[in-house]
Design a protein around this motif. Structure first.
Motif, PDB file in Angstrom:
ATOM      1  N   PRO A  41       4.819 -20.780  -0.761  1.00 46.40           N
ATOM      2  CA  PRO A  41       4.083 -22.016  -0.471  1.00 46.40           C
ATOM      3  C   PRO A  41       2.714 -21.759   0.163  1.00 46.40           C
ATOM      4  O   PRO A  41       1.758 -22.476  -0.112  1.00 46.40           O
ATOM      5  N   ASN A  42       2.616 -20.730   1.012  1.00 45.67           N
ATOM      6  CA  ASN A  42       1.317 -20.400   1.602  1.00 45.67           C
ATOM      7  C   ASN A  42       0.329 -19.952   0.536  1.00 45.67           C
ATOM      8  O   ASN A  42      -0.840 -20.343   0.551  1.00 45.67           O
TER       9      ASN A  42
ATOM     10  N   MET B 235       8.216 -19.049   3.431  1.00 42.27           N
ATOM     11  CA  MET B 235       6.915 -19.714   3.367  1.00 42.27           C
ATOM     12  C   MET B 235       5.843 -18.902   2.644  1.00 42.27           C
ATOM     13  O   MET B 235       4.723 -19.374   2.464  1.00 42.27           O
TER      14      MET B 235
ATOM     15  N   THR C 135       2.362 -20.164   9.975  1.00 49.42           N
ATOM     16  CA  THR C 135       3.705 -19.648   9.701  1.00 49.42           C
ATOM     17  C   THR C 135       4.135 -18.664  10.784  1.00 49.42           C
ATOM     18  O   THR C 135       5.269 -18.707  11.254  1.00 49.42           O
TER      19      THR C 135
ATOM     20  N   ALA D 132      -2.898 -20.716   6.955  1.00 51.85           N
ATOM     21  CA  ALA D 132      -1.523 -20.799   6.445  1.00 51.85           C
ATOM     22  C   ALA D 132      -0.618 -19.746   7.082  1.00 51.85           C
ATOM     23  O   ALA D 132       0.459 -20.067   7.604  1.00 51.85           O
TER      24      ALA D 132
ATOM     25  N   TYR E  22      12.304 -18.008   7.798  1.00 47.94           N
ATOM     26  CA  TYR E  22      11.195 -18.948   7.622  1.00 47.94           C
ATOM     27  C   TYR E  22       9.941 -18.278   7.076  1.00 47.94           C
ATOM     28  O   TYR E  22       9.335 -18.759   6.118  1.00 47.94           O
TER      29      TYR E  22
END
Length: 97
Positions: free
Chosen positions: A67-68, A64, A43, A39, A60
């Motif tokens: 969510p990761n 992230m 990213t 993950a 970004y």
């Protein structure tokens, strides 16, 4: 990337069942580490690409993070369930035999 995801999924499932059957709880660190590497590595690669093509001040990587963590938790949790089911099955089989 899809092939890597599938390999990660099936290898972790197989490992969880195998090591659960053998009652080896140290295995449970492997899915967490594998999914974290995947993950956060993906990213980082995307953020690096954005920087290379000139995306200014991309958020970004920060966006992230949650969510990761969810991806890691969900997939590691599934591996824990498979591990526990295999552990329980080996105990039941051991009692029957």
């Amino acid at each position: 990337m899809r092939g890597l995801q599938l390999a990660l999924i099936y290898a972790n499932w197989a490992g969880s069942v195998f090591f659960g059957w053998l009652h080896n709880p140290l295995w449970l660190l492997v899915p967490i580490a594998a999914w974290a590497g995947f993950a956060f590595g993906a990213t980082a690669a995307i953020a690096k690409h954005q920087k290379a093509i000139g995306v200014a001040n991309s958020q970004y990587a920060k966006a992230m993070f949650k969510p990761n963590l969810q991806l890691i938790g969900r997939n590691a949790g599934l591996n824990f369930v498979l591990f526990g089911a295999a552990w329980a099955a080996s105990v039941i089989v051991g009692m029957v035999i």
